[in-house]
Design a protein around this motif. Structure first.
Motif, short mmCIF file in Angstrom:
data_model
loop_
_atom_site.label_atom_id
_atom_site.label_comp_id
_atom_site.label_asym_id
_atom_site.label_seq_id
_atom_site.Cartn_x
_atom_site.Cartn_y
_atom_site.Cartn_z
N THR A 69 -78.13 -7.42 41.15
CA THR A 69 -78.02 -6.25 40.29
C THR A 69 -78.73 -6.51 38.97
O THR A 69 -79.19 -7.61 38.68
N HIS A 70 -78.78 -5.46 38.17
CA HIS A 70 -79.40 -5.57 36.84
C HIS A 70 -78.62 -6.53 35.95
O HIS A 70 -79.21 -7.21 35.09
N HIS A 105 -83.64 0.23 45.20
CA HIS A 105 -84.10 0.25 43.82
C HIS A 105 -84.46 -1.16 43.40
O HIS A 105 -84.14 -2.15 44.09
N PRO A 158 -83.80 -4.00 40.80
CA PRO A 158 -82.85 -4.38 39.75
C PRO A 158 -83.51 -4.96 38.50
O PRO A 158 -82.90 -4.94 37.43
#
Length: 533
Positions: free
Chosen positions: A133-134, A176, A178
């Motif tokens: 994740t980010h 997406h 991250p």
């Protein structure tokens, strides 16, 4: 035939074993033990070998959690996303590096391998790719900056990770990226030192005075704006001294500062011809004579590689040696220290400061786009800045005098070699108005009537909407003739555009039908019909 979007199964399974080690209760009923066992889902996925491949995941505490996990797998399949929740970031980056080696240069691959193996895999490699994740990336960036790591290195590492994850999104491996919006402080662009023409001449004169063997190399870079690697990889077969041209075909790269290698130029536009000035041609002729003497002195030990700039034995020059040698010469000449690439900046700065058109300077520097030249050297376009503020000053000055821009007298166009300059058009009874299509000019000749009043102007452009194009009558009425500019009909006057409706009706002329009118307007010489627009 489309697949069933609701396929798959969810069931509960326990790990109880009997004395023989077999599972005694593969599907223990809920009535026996309410919390006994874990929920599992299984679904058949397509494979390349056309064999059944079952994806089975367990360990869920509730049936709802297992059903949600199965729905995510089916949603990824419908979206075309390859789902492999067991692949870690290290495994993906290793496969990505091997794939990028087919298209990237060796120097770029060396940097990517260092960032992946020494930084990214060591810190984030154990995380599953789909679980990244980010927040993981942001936490790693904060730790690196807190540990004193340089912001340039951290920025390049995150850029490498973002490039890898961007490929995963394009390949439908992730939904997406991250690392795309990771907040990494960008390093400030340093103000590079650029020599003036006086300093450049002083440097070249010092090199010639000490008879430095790299004098011609530095002079060629100054005169042409070549990159360092392009100048070191220049071959004699790519140079035409008689035509004063050279062709950039190779660049010399030093992989890990240990292995020199000839690769393609930086961009596609860099693979082009470059013009040579008289000074550059003289420098190349001196370099050819210097190499001839070196070849005689080395004898059989000379390694012929057809390079324009080499060491005494014919081997390619080292890029790091060129930089150290340049610093030594600048210190001896008491000049500011610059990089070898700053000599290329000097060439671009000199062209733009001399008001060379931006498009011409961009082509000479072989930039991929015109915006690259504008972003790098936009602060050097001082003449453009002066023209912009002068326009504002002119508008304010006219406002103070109570004039409007539309009330200014029209100025004649610049004289051409085949058309000498004439007196002011307002004095000769003619004026020039802008051409409507291609930026030329249309000359309208007028004759004043008996009262001295000026006739009204026709509409703008070569083909005015308001007829007539040419009006002739007897008496003191004005005669208006209009000739088109050179781009439309060079060296000739556009024929008059007349029509039955616009021609004046007299006793000797009566309206004709369109066909009879066209026949009457044919040329008496060639019989061609009238020209229409």
């Amino acid at each position: 035939m489309s697949r069933n979007p609701n396929r798959g199964r969810v069931y509960r399974r326990c790990g109880c074993r009997d004395a023989t080690g077999a599972n005694s209760a593969p599907a223990a009923p809920p009535s026996r033990k309410r919390r006994h066992g874990r929920w599992v889902f299984a679904v058949n996925l397509p494979s390349l070998d056309r064999r059944r491949k079952t994806l089975r995941r367990g360990g869920f505490l509730t049936q709802t959690a297992a059903r949600n996990a199965l729905d995510r797998v089916l949603a990824c399949e419908r979206a075309g996303v390859h789902s492999d929740d067991r692949q870690t970031l290290t495994d993906y980056l290793a496969a990505w590096i091997e794939h990028k080696a087919l298209s990237l240069k060796p120097t770029t691959m060396a940097r990517y391998r260092d960032y992946v193996t020494k930084d990214l895999s060591a810190a984030l490699g154990a995380i599953r790719l789909e679980k990244l994740t980010h927040h993981h990336v942001a936490a790693w960036v904060g730790e690196q900056l807190a540990a004193g790591r340089g912001p340039v290195t951290v920025h390049r590492c995150v850029a490498t990770l973002s490039s890898a994850l961007g490929d995963a999104v394009r390949q439908h491996r992730l939904l997406h990226n991250p690392a795309r919006f990771a907040n990494v402080p960008r390093p400030r662009r340093q103000n590079r030192v650029c020599w003036s023409p006086v300093q450049a001449v002083a440097f070249l004169q010092h090199c010639a005075a000490v008879a430095d063997p790299l004098t011609e190399l530095f002079e060629l870079i100054v005169c042409t704006g070549l990159r360092k690697g392009e100048a070191l990889a220049l071959h004699w077969t790519d140079i035409d001294l008689d035509a004063r041209l050279l062709f950039v075909r190779w660049t010399l790269s030093n992989v890990n500062n240990t292995t020199p290698m000839f690769t393609a130029p930086k961009t596609r536009s860099s693979h082009a011809w470059i013009g040579l000035s008289g000074r550059a041609v003289s420098a190349l002729r001196r370099q050819a004579e210097r190499q001839r003497l070196q070849r005689i002195a080395a004898g059989a030990a000379y390694q012929e590689q057809d390079l324009a700039f080499t060491r005494r034995g014919g081997q390619p020059l080292r890029p790091e040696y060129i930089l150290r040698h340049l610093h030594t010469l600048t210190d001896e000449a008491d000049l500011p220290r610059v990089r070898v690439h700053d000599l290329r900046h000097f060439a671009a700065t000199t062209m733009l400061s001399s008001q060379v058109p931006l498009a011409m300077a961009s082509k000479a520097m072989r930039h991929s786009t015109l915006s690259t030249t504008t972003e790098v050297y936009g602060h050097l376009l001082r003449h453009v800045a002066h023209q912009a503020v002068d326009a504002i000053d002119t508008a304010l000055r006219l406002a103070e005098q109570g004039l409007r821009p539309s009330e200014l007298p029209l100025r004649p166009p610049p004289s051409r070699p085949d058309q000498p300059a004439t007196a002011p058009l307002w004095q000769s009874g003619s004026a020039v108005r802008p051409h409507g299509d291609h930026g030329g000019a249309t000359r309208i000749t007028r004759r004043l009537d008996s009262t001295g009043a000026q006739p009204r102007w026709p509409g703008p452009g070569c083909a005015p909407r308001s007829p007539p194009w040419r009006r002739r009558s007897s008496g003191g009425s004005p005669i208006i003739t209009r000739s088109c500019c050179a781009p439309c009909s060079p060296g000739s006057t556009r024929p008059a555009r007349t029509s039955p409706r616009s021609r004046p009706v007299s006793r000797r002329w009566s309206p004709l039908s369109p066909r009879r009118w066209r026949d009457s307007m044919r040329s008496p010489v060639s019989g061609a019909p009238p020209r229409t627009w």
